[in-house]
Design a protein around this motif. Structure first.
Motif, PDB file in Angstrom:
ATOM      1  N   VAL A 125       1.893   1.253   5.874  1.00  0.00           N
ATOM      2  CA  VAL A 125       3.172   1.473   6.548  1.00  0.00           C
ATOM      3  C   VAL A 125       4.075   2.290   5.637  1.00  0.00           C
ATOM      4  O   VAL A 125       4.277   1.939   4.477  1.00  0.00           O
ATOM      5  CB  VAL A 125       3.879   0.141   6.857  1.00  0.00           C
ATOM      6  N   VAL A 126       4.570   3.399   6.162  1.00  0.00           N
ATOM      7  CA  VAL A 126       5.424   4.280   5.362  1.00  0.00           C
ATOM      8  C   VAL A 126       6.593   3.515   4.765  1.00  0.00           C
ATOM      9  O   VAL A 126       7.115   2.597   5.375  1.00  0.00           O
ATOM     10  CB  VAL A 126       6.041   5.386   6.239  1.00  0.00           C
ATOM     11  N   ASN A 127       7.020   3.901   3.623  1.00  0.00           N
ATOM     12  CA  ASN A 127       8.248   3.364   3.045  1.00  0.00           C
ATOM     13  C   ASN A 127       9.416   4.252   3.471  1.00  0.00           C
ATOM     14  O   ASN A 127       9.558   5.380   3.015  1.00  0.00           O
ATOM     15  CB  ASN A 127       8.133   3.330   1.527  1.00  0.00           C
ATOM     16  N   GLY A 128      10.211   3.678   4.359  1.00  0.00           N
ATOM     17  CA  GLY A 128      11.318   4.452   4.930  1.00  0.00           C
ATOM     18  C   GLY A 128      12.314   4.926   3.896  1.00  0.00           C
ATOM     19  O   GLY A 128      12.867   6.015   3.993  1.00  0.00           O
ATOM     20  N   GLN A 129      12.566   4.091   2.898  1.00  0.00           N
ATOM     21  CA  GLN A 129      13.546   4.461   1.871  1.00  0.00           C
ATOM     22  C   GLN A 129      13.083   5.691   1.115  1.00  0.00           C
ATOM     23  O   GLN A 129      13.849   6.646   0.915  1.00  0.00           O
ATOM     24  CB  GLN A 129      13.716   3.334   0.847  1.00  0.00           C
ATOM     25  N   ALA A 130      11.842   5.635   0.689  1.00  0.00           N
ATOM     26  CA  ALA A 130      11.312   6.753  -0.086  1.00  0.00           C
ATOM     27  C   ALA A 130      11.303   8.028   0.754  1.00  0.00           C
ATOM     28  O   ALA A 130      11.679   9.101   0.292  1.00  0.00           O
ATOM     29  CB  ALA A 130       9.905   6.434  -0.577  1.00  0.00           C
ATOM     30  N   ARG A 131      10.888   7.859   1.992  1.00  0.00           N
ATOM     31  CA  ARG A 131      10.869   9.022   2.865  1.00  0.00           C
ATOM     32  C   ARG A 131      12.274   9.586   3.014  1.00  0.00           C
ATOM     33  O   ARG A 131      12.495  10.792   2.923  1.00  0.00           O
ATOM     34  CB  ARG A 131      10.309   8.640   4.231  1.00  0.00           C
ATOM     35  N   VAL A 185       0.849  -1.192   0.000  1.00  0.00           N
ATOM     36  CA  VAL A 185       0.000   0.000   0.000  1.00  0.00           C
ATOM     37  C   VAL A 185       0.886   1.244   0.000  1.00  0.00           C
ATOM     38  O   VAL A 185       1.863   1.312   0.730  1.00  0.00           O
ATOM     39  CB  VAL A 185      -0.879   0.005   1.263  1.00  0.00           C
TER      40      VAL A 185
END
Lengths: 365, 365
Positions: free
Chosen positions: A47-53, A3
DNA sequence: CTGTTAGCGCATTCAA
DNA sequence: TTGAATGCGCTAACAG
């Protein structure tokens, strides 16, 4: 497929920017909108995507912690306190809080550099280097260069239990341990008990920790007129005459070292070990040789690791407040506490006298 | 500003795609071009941006390792071996190798879930959960759901030292420890020495490890007709009559637990501790009460942690090959070794008889 | 307060 | 064998 923000936005009937704002809470959003977004997040299990963030925000929530050996309580205690400090606390947002990346270098300089590269690649928010440094000019230069670059790119650097890196700029904060002072008081304790032939089962000479402890030891001897003073600036070296052997910081090094020491100088009445773990090995070797501790030979450790008090006999040692140091390193690497003046603090050590040291047997005259 | 792929490409006079190909080595590139790129990389001190790479490639080189406490050698040994296994080895490319993220949950279920979220957010390549699980239906369900989702998105999951999660699908590999068998053999050892009143200073009842060890203990008692059998499927519960107290896996829990146990049943002739660390506390408490080990009371630990052999007296315990298990978990989480049949392996435990156990004092008749 | 628009740095199509 | 173009999922200006 996972998602994404866009999915949440679609579901909540808002733009992705709005979702981002709600998630980060760093921008005003209407209460009702926020509620709708929250619900969409929950419903979709987003759940946020840490890499993209991290890529977009040019930041990361990783903090690297380099240790020689996680299995060694010395490092375990530091790492544990450090991680507790940087993880999300009660008052902070859930999902806030950094991830500590504990990296086992195994004491290898190459591994140290490799991990620094890996952390640089991850654009780590901070890096903490723990434990003694390998004192090799070339390696020191390489590490210094790496750290300087990391610091320049915004990564906070903290040294915990290792000497400061003078050429790396003021960006690097150091929490040093007073190994020298502790070792000096420890040896003074033995001298005051009446010991004169004191052997050392020391760590590897190329490590700063080893050197500092031996320097403290030597200073105590010098104060008693048993060894020449070491002039400031002079490179430290073992005195040819003295009973000193080198090994690792582990138990078997202590065991082997003690046997070697007894071979070199069977008349030693006390042995100072590299640390508590090695001291246990020393005690075991003495026992196997039919010598009693402290009856025949006194033994002292260093660090005051948890098990020292349960050894037989309980170890006389020098306490280093490892957990406090780790927690402090954690606060510093997050920038949550201000660096000490001169970017350097020295943690005091404390002599713990227990059962493993006593006057030499001949002294009951 | 950090050096990017594009900078390297410009310097080498090629396109960024080519640089990417050289770096990843997964595509044919002319030798001369490759050389030029290599040189540009070196000259510019280029370091890949892990976030961007992960984002583009939808993969990451992070492996999460959840432990209850890094400072506890039990977890330290597992984590250390695991990390050694997944880090770049000799034959592998430098800069290859995964980063182990050691996460301290402190035994808290919430922290466990928080870290799983953080790891999911980082799109971790794998996750290893170590040590006993908290046996709470709701928490188990939550963890299971999280892990199933992680597994579904390609993250490899390995359980090390915790029971399998039946409802999570076959994606999850389990390395279980034979706590039950070990505990049973340990208690049988005490029974065969002649002990009949055996107390337990056990861990928290809600942890699977505690329960398994108590079940093994009970099975041994049952075999001697000293306790009813536990029927299969029946929920485990402490027998009201028996001297059992619960605490943590730390030394002070052992200390306090032993005192409480002596209060409940001053006639115990042997004490089985939650683990070696707690056993040291038990010994200390007995000593403080003027009781000798094993003269008055025998004491046994569990795990065979490194210091156990140096305790006074050396601890009788049950050895778990933690390092082997950790290394194996490392290989599994990388997919470098095939999962065992049924996605589950049980690691054998071994009884180590040492000085802390002996026949009860009254038995010399 | 909210939507639109650009990238962040890289891997990977698709062409050439 | 190489280059150009596209998009990974998100944040941060910039408008409105």
């Amino acid at each position: 497929m996972a998602v994404t923000l866009a999915d949440v936005a679609a579901r909540a009937g808002v733009s992705s920017a709005t979702v981002s704002r709600v998630l980060n809470g760093n921008y005003p959003v209407a209460g009702s909108t926020r509620e709708r977004v929250r619900r969409a997040v929950a419903e979709l299990d987003y759940v946020v995507n840490g890499q993209a963030r991290a890529l977009a925000a040019a930041s990361s929530d990783l903090v690297g912690v380099l240790v020689n050996d996680v299995a060694d309580p010395f490092f375990g205690l530091i790492a544990s306190a450090l991680q507790r400090e940087i993880a999300a606390g009660p008052g902070r947002l859930p999902g806030d809080g950094k991830l500590a990346v504990v990296c086992n270098t195994g004491g290898s300089p190459e591994a140290e550099l490799t991990y620094l590269t890996l952390l640089e690649r991850q654009r780590a928010a901070g890096v903490v280097l723990t434990g003694g440094a390998v004192e090799d000019r070339q390696h020191t230069a390489a590490v210094t260069a790496r750290l300087a670059r990391l610091a320049a790119s915004g990564t906070r650097i903290v040294l915990c239990g290792r000497p400061p890196l003078p050429d790396a700029g003021a960006e690097i904060t150091t929490i040093a341990f007073d190994n020298r002072g502790g070792a000096r008081r420890l040896t003074e304790h033995l001298l005051s008990l009446g010991h004169r032939r004191i052997g050392c089962v020391a760590g590897p000479l190329e490590r700063s920790t080893t050197r500092h402890r031996l320097e403290g030891h030597r200073a105590a001897l010098a104060a008693y007129g048993l060894a020449p003073e070491v002039a400031a600036g002079e490179e430290f070296r073992d005195l040819p005459g003295r009973p000193v052997v080198h090994g690792g910081y582990d138990r078997s090094s202590g065991y082997d070292g003690a046997l070697e020491l007894l071979r070199k100088d069977p008349a030693v009445t006390a042995i100072v070990a590299a640390n508590d773990t090695a001291a246990l090995g020393v005690c075991a070797a003495l026992r196997d040789r039919g010598l009693s501790v402290p009856g025949d030979v006194s033994v002292a450790g260093f660090d005051d690791l948890p098990f020292s008090v349960d050894a037989a006999p309980a170890l006389t040692t020098v306490r280093i407040p490892l957990q406090e140091a780790g927690a402090r390193a954690g606060r510093l690497v997050l920038g949550r506490s201000a660096p000490p003046p001169g970017a350097m603090a020295t943690v005091a050590t404390e002599l713990m006298v227990r059962g493993s040291t006593a006057p030499p047997s001949g002294s009951a005259r």
